[in-house]
Write a protein that holds these residues in place. Sequence first.
Motif, short mmCIF file in Angstrom:
data_model
loop_
_atom_site.label_atom_id
_atom_site.label_comp_id
_atom_site.label_asym_id
_atom_site.label_seq_id
_atom_site.Cartn_x
_atom_site.Cartn_y
_atom_site.Cartn_z
N ALA A 48 0.81 -1.20 0.00
CA ALA A 48 0.00 0.00 0.00
C ALA A 48 0.85 1.25 0.00
O ALA A 48 0.46 2.29 -0.53
CB ALA A 48 -0.93 0.01 1.21
N THR A 49 2.03 1.18 0.59
CA THR A 49 2.72 2.41 0.95
C THR A 49 4.21 2.31 0.73
O THR A 49 4.72 1.34 0.18
CB THR A 49 2.42 2.74 2.43
OG1 THR A 49 3.00 3.99 2.75
CG2 THR A 49 2.99 1.67 3.35
N PHE A 113 -0.87 8.36 -2.50
CA PHE A 113 -1.83 9.45 -2.29
C PHE A 113 -2.59 9.24 -0.98
O PHE A 113 -2.84 8.11 -0.55
CB PHE A 113 -2.83 9.49 -3.43
CG PHE A 113 -2.48 10.44 -4.55
CD1 PHE A 113 -1.43 11.33 -4.46
CD2 PHE A 113 -3.23 10.44 -5.72
CE1 PHE A 113 -1.12 12.20 -5.50
CE2 PHE A 113 -2.93 11.30 -6.77
CZ PHE A 113 -1.88 12.18 -6.66
N GLY A 114 -3.01 10.35 -0.38
CA GLY A 114 -3.91 10.32 0.76
C GLY A 114 -3.23 10.15 2.10
O GLY A 114 -2.02 9.91 2.17
N VAL A 115 -4.01 10.30 3.16
CA VAL A 115 -3.46 10.26 4.52
C VAL A 115 -2.92 8.89 4.90
O VAL A 115 -2.17 8.76 5.86
CB VAL A 115 -4.51 10.71 5.56
CG1 VAL A 115 -4.92 12.16 5.32
CG2 VAL A 115 -5.74 9.80 5.55
N ALA A 116 -3.31 7.85 4.15
CA ALA A 116 -2.78 6.51 4.40
C ALA A 116 -1.69 6.14 3.39
O ALA A 116 -1.21 5.01 3.39
CB ALA A 116 -3.89 5.46 4.35
N ASN A 117 -1.29 7.09 2.54
CA ASN A 117 -0.20 6.88 1.57
C ASN A 117 -0.39 5.61 0.76
O ASN A 117 0.44 4.71 0.77
CB ASN A 117 1.16 6.82 2.28
CG ASN A 117 1.65 8.21 2.65
OD1 ASN A 117 1.22 9.20 2.09
ND2 ASN A 117 2.55 8.27 3.61
N GLU A 149 -10.90 4.36 4.70
CA GLU A 149 -11.71 3.20 4.33
C GLU A 149 -10.90 2.22 3.48
O GLU A 149 -10.93 1.00 3.72
CB GLU A 149 -12.95 3.66 3.57
CG GLU A 149 -13.89 2.52 3.19
CD GLU A 149 -15.14 3.01 2.48
OE1 GLU A 149 -16.09 2.20 2.36
OE2 GLU A 149 -15.18 4.17 2.03
N ALA A 150 -10.19 2.74 2.49
CA ALA A 150 -9.40 1.88 1.62
C ALA A 150 -8.29 1.18 2.40
O ALA A 150 -8.02 -0.02 2.19
CB ALA A 150 -8.81 2.70 0.47
N ALA A 151 -7.65 1.90 3.30
CA ALA A 151 -6.59 1.29 4.11
C ALA A 151 -7.14 0.18 4.99
O ALA A 151 -6.52 -0.88 5.17
CB ALA A 151 -5.91 2.36 4.97
#
Length: 221
Positions: A48-49, A113-117, A149-151
């Motif tokens: 994910a990151t 992207f996003g707060v969860a990278n 949610e995705a994370a």
Amino acid sequence: MAEPRRSRWGVGLAVAVLIVAGWAASRGGHGTGSAAPHEPGKSTAPSATSTPSERPTADGQDPARYAPQVIKYAKQADIDPRLLMAILYNESYKPHDPAWERAWQRIKPDAAFGVANMHKAAFDETKQGRDFADRDWRQLPDDPSLAVEAAAWYLHDLARQLPAEHGRYTEDELLALGYNTGPGNMLAFARGAKPGVAAQSYLHQLHTNWTSAAQALRNAG
């Protein structure tokens, strides 16, 4: 004479880009470069990151603000909310300003992207069959709830791949390593492979953030 505000901002952005560029060059793209290599024939599904540097959370972007979403989506995905919250703390090492993220992505197209990278491949795989299946990865910088949610569901999918025996690591530790390095490496760690320096750093940061994550969830409750 003081520099005009616009000029100072431009210099600041240039410095930020150079700092992150140096970090990216030293850390690698998806965080898999420093972890145990994938075994032949094993999954090369995306992580994910990326692996963070060990810098404190920047002022003004404390992940505690997302605790209500963490509680909601962790329950839906049947994962430990403290794990999800701690991962958001791990991922708060870089600015989560939409304009900044898009500017950096133009320089580094495979940036998260996003707060969860979350990387695009991981998001697109995770959203299949979910309530957010019609959403686009490019919406993550503007929608922290979608990012959380995705994370949560990515962690859910990782958990379904874990073997019954975890070896030296707890389930939460393996899921965090999977979030950072991908499912193939997570399974290798479960079988006894030793994480590389970057993955060990991610796990260390997770342990450091356990207390902050628990406190954020208590305050939200």
